[in-house]
Design a protein around this motif. Structure first.
Motif, PDB file in Angstrom:
ATOM      1  N   ARG A   1       0.818  -1.214   0.000  1.00 10.26           N
ATOM      2  CA  ARG A   1       0.000   0.000   0.000  1.00 10.26           C
ATOM      3  C   ARG A   1       0.855   1.269   0.000  1.00 10.26           C
ATOM      4  NH1 ARG A   1      -4.494   0.655   4.518  1.00 10.26           N
ATOM      5  NH2 ARG A   1      -5.404  -0.997   3.272  1.00 10.26           N
ATOM      6  N   ASP A   2       1.923   1.277   0.788  1.00 12.18           N
ATOM      7  CA  ASP A   2       2.803   2.447   0.856  1.00 12.18           C
ATOM      8  C   ASP A   2       3.493   2.702  -0.483  1.00 12.18           C
ATOM      9  OD1 ASP A   2       2.139   2.885   3.512  1.00 12.18           O
ATOM     10  OD2 ASP A   2       3.808   1.676   4.263  1.00 12.18           O
ATOM     11  N   ASP A   3       3.922   1.613  -1.158  1.00 15.44           N
ATOM     12  CA  ASP A   3       4.550   1.751  -2.478  1.00 15.44           C
ATOM     13  C   ASP A   3       3.572   2.369  -3.472  1.00 15.44           C
ATOM     14  OD1 ASP A   3       6.833   0.609  -1.496  1.00 15.44           O
ATOM     15  OD2 ASP A   3       6.499  -1.353  -2.437  1.00 15.44           O
ATOM     16  N   ARG A   4       2.336   1.900  -3.447  1.00 15.32           N
ATOM     17  CA  ARG A   4       1.317   2.427  -4.367  1.00 15.32           C
ATOM     18  C   ARG A   4       1.065   3.907  -4.093  1.00 15.32           C
ATOM     19  NH1 ARG A   4      -1.427  -2.587  -3.154  1.00 15.32           N
ATOM     20  NH2 ARG A   4      -2.916  -1.422  -1.899  1.00 15.32           N
ATOM     21  N   LYS A   5       1.007   4.286  -2.825  1.00 15.38           N
ATOM     22  CA  LYS A   5       0.793   5.698  -2.479  1.00 15.38           C
ATOM     23  C   LYS A   5       1.955   6.555  -2.970  1.00 15.38           C
ATOM     24  CE  LYS A   5      -0.483   8.922   1.114  1.00 15.38           C
ATOM     25  NZ  LYS A   5      -0.440   9.950   0.125  1.00 15.38           N
ATOM     26  N   GLN A   6       3.172   6.066  -2.830  1.00 13.25           N
ATOM     27  CA  GLN A   6       4.337   6.803  -3.310  1.00 13.25           C
ATOM     28  C   GLN A   6       4.301   6.963  -4.830  1.00 13.25           C
ATOM     29  OE1 GLN A   6       7.694   4.647  -1.773  1.00 13.25           O
ATOM     30  NE2 GLN A   6       7.815   5.918   0.065  1.00 13.25           N
ATOM     31  N   ILE A   7       3.913   5.907  -5.531  1.00 12.20           N
ATOM     32  CA  ILE A   7       3.810   5.960  -6.995  1.00 12.20           C
ATOM     33  C   ILE A   7       2.768   6.994  -7.415  1.00 12.20           C
ATOM     34  CG2 ILE A   7       3.043   4.672  -9.037  1.00 12.20           C
ATOM     35  CD1 ILE A   7       4.383   2.182  -7.763  1.00 12.20           C
ATOM     36  N   VAL A   8       1.600   6.970  -6.773  1.00 13.72           N
ATOM     37  CA  VAL A   8       0.530   7.917  -7.110  1.00 13.72           C
ATOM     38  C   VAL A   8       0.991   9.346  -6.831  1.00 13.72           C
ATOM     39  CG1 VAL A   8      -1.789   8.706  -6.486  1.00 13.72           C
ATOM     40  CG2 VAL A   8      -1.358   6.279  -6.796  1.00 13.72           C
ATOM     41  N   ASP A   9       1.614   9.568  -5.681  1.00 11.21           N
ATOM     42  CA  ASP A   9       2.104  10.913  -5.345  1.00 11.21           C
ATOM     43  C   ASP A   9       3.126  11.402  -6.365  1.00 11.21           C
ATOM     44  OD1 ASP A   9       0.467  10.953  -3.132  1.00 11.21           O
ATOM     45  OD2 ASP A   9       2.061  10.444  -1.704  1.00 11.21           O
ATOM     46  N   TYR A  10       4.023  10.515  -6.784  1.00 15.98           N
ATOM     47  CA  TYR A  10       5.043  10.867  -7.769  1.00 15.98           C
ATOM     48  C   TYR A  10       4.396  11.243  -9.109  1.00 15.98           C
ATOM     49  CZ  TYR A  10       9.020  10.498 -10.926  1.00 15.98           C
ATOM     50  OH  TYR A  10       9.964  10.764 -11.883  1.00 15.98           O
ATOM     51  N   ILE A  11       3.439  10.430  -9.548  1.00 13.48           N
ATOM     52  CA  ILE A  11       2.749  10.690 -10.824  1.00 13.48           C
ATOM     53  C   ILE A  11       2.020  12.034 -10.770  1.00 13.48           C
ATOM     54  CG2 ILE A  11       0.795   9.942 -12.262  1.00 13.48           C
ATOM     55  CD1 ILE A  11       1.712   7.048 -11.703  1.00 13.48           C
ATOM     56  N   LEU A  12       1.327  12.311  -9.670  1.00 12.26           N
ATOM     57  CA  LEU A  12       0.595  13.572  -9.539  1.00 12.26           C
ATOM     58  C   LEU A  12       1.549  14.760  -9.560  1.00 12.26           C
ATOM     59  CD1 LEU A  12      -2.034  12.632  -6.806  1.00 12.26           C
ATOM     60  CD2 LEU A  12      -2.370  12.758  -9.272  1.00 12.26           C
ATOM     61  N   GLU A  13       2.678  14.604  -8.878  1.00  4.43           N
ATOM     62  CA  GLU A  13       3.669  15.683  -8.828  1.00  4.43           C
ATOM     63  C   GLU A  13       4.277  15.950 -10.208  1.00  4.43           C
ATOM     64  OE1 GLU A  13       8.097  15.838  -7.169  1.00  4.43           O
ATOM     65  OE2 GLU A  13       6.617  15.393  -5.603  1.00  4.43           O
ATOM     66  N   GLN A  14       4.611  14.889 -10.942  1.00  4.28           N
ATOM     67  CA  GLN A  14       5.266  15.023 -12.237  1.00  4.28           C
ATOM     68  C   GLN A  14       4.328  15.518 -13.339  1.00  4.28           C
ATOM     69  OE1 GLN A  14       8.640  14.652 -12.828  1.00  4.28           O
ATOM     70  NE2 GLN A  14       8.646  14.569 -10.596  1.00  4.28           N
ATOM     71  N   THR A  15       3.063  15.112 -13.290  1.00  2.00           N
ATOM     72  CA  THR A  15       2.132  15.442 -14.369  1.00  2.00           C
ATOM     73  C   THR A  15       1.280  16.680 -14.081  1.00  2.00           C
ATOM     74  OG1 THR A  15       0.403  14.006 -13.482  1.00  2.00           O
ATOM     75  CG2 THR A  15       1.921  13.028 -15.096  1.00  2.00           C
ATOM     76  N   GLY A  16       1.164  17.051 -12.827  1.00  2.00           N
ATOM     77  CA  GLY A  16       0.290  18.168 -12.478  1.00  2.00           C
ATOM     78  C   GLY A  16      -1.174  17.774 -12.495  1.00  2.00           C
ATOM     79  N   ALA A  17      -1.432  16.475 -12.474  1.00  2.00           N
ATOM     80  CA  ALA A  17      -2.812  15.979 -12.484  1.00  2.00           C
ATOM     81  C   ALA A  17      -3.383  16.004 -11.066  1.00  2.00           C
ATOM     82  CB  ALA A  17      -2.851  14.561 -13.043  1.00  2.00           C
ATOM     83  N   LEU A  18      -4.679  15.800 -10.979  1.00  2.00           N
ATOM     84  CA  LEU A  18      -5.365  15.746  -9.692  1.00  2.00           C
ATOM     85  C   LEU A  18      -5.885  14.340  -9.460  1.00  2.00           C
ATOM     86  CD1 LEU A  18      -7.438  19.010 -10.125  1.00  2.00           C
ATOM     87  CD2 LEU A  18      -5.419  18.725  -8.690  1.00  2.00           C
ATOM     88  N   LEU A  19      -5.820  13.895  -8.217  1.00  2.00           N
ATOM     89  CA  LEU A  19      -6.305  12.560  -7.869  1.00  2.00           C
ATOM     90  C   LEU A  19      -7.824  12.596  -7.736  1.00  2.00           C
ATOM     91  CD1 LEU A  19      -5.528   9.643  -7.059  1.00  2.00           C
ATOM     92  CD2 LEU A  19      -5.480  10.440  -4.705  1.00  2.00           C
ATOM     93  N   VAL A  20      -8.490  11.697  -8.447  1.00  2.00           N
ATOM     94  CA  VAL A  20      -9.941  11.590  -8.340  1.00  2.00           C
ATOM     95  C   VAL A  20     -10.280  10.565  -7.272  1.00  2.00           C
ATOM     96  CG1 VAL A  20     -12.076  10.997  -9.547  1.00  2.00           C
ATOM     97  CG2 VAL A  20     -10.273  12.236 -10.750  1.00  2.00           C
ATOM     98  N   GLN A  21      -9.675   9.374  -7.376  1.00  2.00           N
ATOM     99  CA  GLN A  21      -9.892   8.348  -6.355  1.00  2.00           C
ATOM    100  C   GLN A  21      -8.845   7.257  -6.461  1.00  2.00           C
ATOM    101  OE1 GLN A  21     -13.671   6.403  -6.759  1.00  2.00           O
ATOM    102  NE2 GLN A  21     -13.031   5.140  -8.445  1.00  2.00           N
ATOM    103  N   THR A  22      -8.691   6.527  -5.356  1.00  2.00           N
ATOM    104  CA  THR A  22      -7.834   5.350  -5.326  1.00  2.00           C
ATOM    105  C   THR A  22      -8.636   4.250  -4.652  1.00  2.00           C
ATOM    106  OG1 THR A  22      -6.139   6.904  -4.582  1.00  2.00           O
ATOM    107  CG2 THR A  22      -5.466   4.651  -4.874  1.00  2.00           C
ATOM    108  N   ILE A  23      -8.711   3.115  -5.308  1.00  2.00           N
ATOM    109  CA  ILE A  23      -9.360   1.948  -4.716  1.00  2.00           C
ATOM    110  C   ILE A  23      -8.442   0.760  -4.963  1.00  2.00           C
ATOM    111  CG2 ILE A  23     -11.329   0.372  -4.790  1.00  2.00           C
ATOM    112  CD1 ILE A  23     -13.049   2.698  -5.691  1.00  2.00           C
ATOM    113  N   GLY A  24      -7.882   0.214  -3.895  1.00  2.00           N
ATOM    114  CA  GLY A  24      -6.982  -0.929  -4.030  1.00  2.00           C
ATOM    115  C   GLY A  24      -5.804  -0.612  -4.916  1.00  2.00           C
ATOM    116  N   LYS A  25      -5.662  -1.362  -6.005  1.00  2.00           N
ATOM    117  CA  LYS A  25      -4.533  -1.186  -6.914  1.00  2.00           C
ATOM    118  C   LYS A  25      -4.861  -0.303  -8.108  1.00  2.00           C
ATOM    119  CE  LYS A  25      -2.433  -5.509  -5.595  1.00  2.00           C
ATOM    120  NZ  LYS A  25      -1.732  -6.695  -6.012  1.00  2.00           N
ATOM    121  N   ILE A  26      -6.034   0.335  -8.080  1.00  2.00           N
ATOM    122  CA  ILE A  26      -6.482   1.195  -9.182  1.00  2.00           C
ATOM    123  C   ILE A  26      -6.570   2.636  -8.686  1.00  2.00           C
ATOM    124  CG2 ILE A  26      -8.361   1.685 -10.793  1.00  2.00           C
ATOM    125  CD1 ILE A  26      -7.473  -1.021 -11.434  1.00  2.00           C
ATOM    126  N   CYS A  27      -6.061   3.562  -9.510  1.00  2.00           N
ATOM    127  CA  CYS A  27      -6.266   4.978  -9.185  1.00  2.00           C
ATOM    128  C   CYS A  27      -6.760   5.694 -10.442  1.00  2.00           C
ATOM    129  CB  CYS A  27      -5.008   5.619  -8.625  1.00  2.00           C
ATOM    130  SG  CYS A  27      -3.777   6.059  -9.831  1.00  2.00           S
TER     131      CYS A  27
END
Length: 101
Positions: free
Chosen positions: A60-86
């Motif tokens: 779970r921590d790895d997935r959160k780090q990946i999502v945070d990195y992607i959001l930071e690099q792309t400037g996108a906004l997180l809509v939702q995260t459920i399990g292994k899908i964001c």
């Protein structure tokens, strides 16, 4: 129309409804986030505005780090995260997906 700083609850609900019928367009495998993956993610996000991403990482921590990195690099906004899908969203210049107020 410019990219909002943060999505309202109404906007997230609207985008979740759209994303529900989508299949994951980007799948992050065992190699994690690579330069080629980020380039593909960037072009897909530019074209589609809303993306569903599936991550193979079991932790779970790895997935959160990946999502945070992607959001930071792309400037996108997180809509939702459920399990292994964001689901992420980034408005393009000529948006085909106008957000509700």
């Amino acid at each position: 129309m410019s990219q909002p700083e943060k999505l309202t609850t109404n906007q997230k609900k609207y985008l979740r409804g759209i994303a529900h019928g989508l299949n994951p367009m980007i799948i992050i495998g065992a190699n994690g986030v690579t330069e080629s993956l980020m380039a593909e993610l960037e072009s897909t996000l530019e074209h589609h505005e809303i993306l569903k991403i599936k991550m193979a990482s079991a932790d779970r921590d790895d997935r959160k780090q990946i999502v945070d990195y992607i959001l930071e690099q792309t400037g996108a906004l997180l809509v939702q995260t459920i399990g292994k899908i964001c689901v992420i969203y980034r408005q393009s210049e000529e948006t085909e997906l106008p957000l509700p107020k």
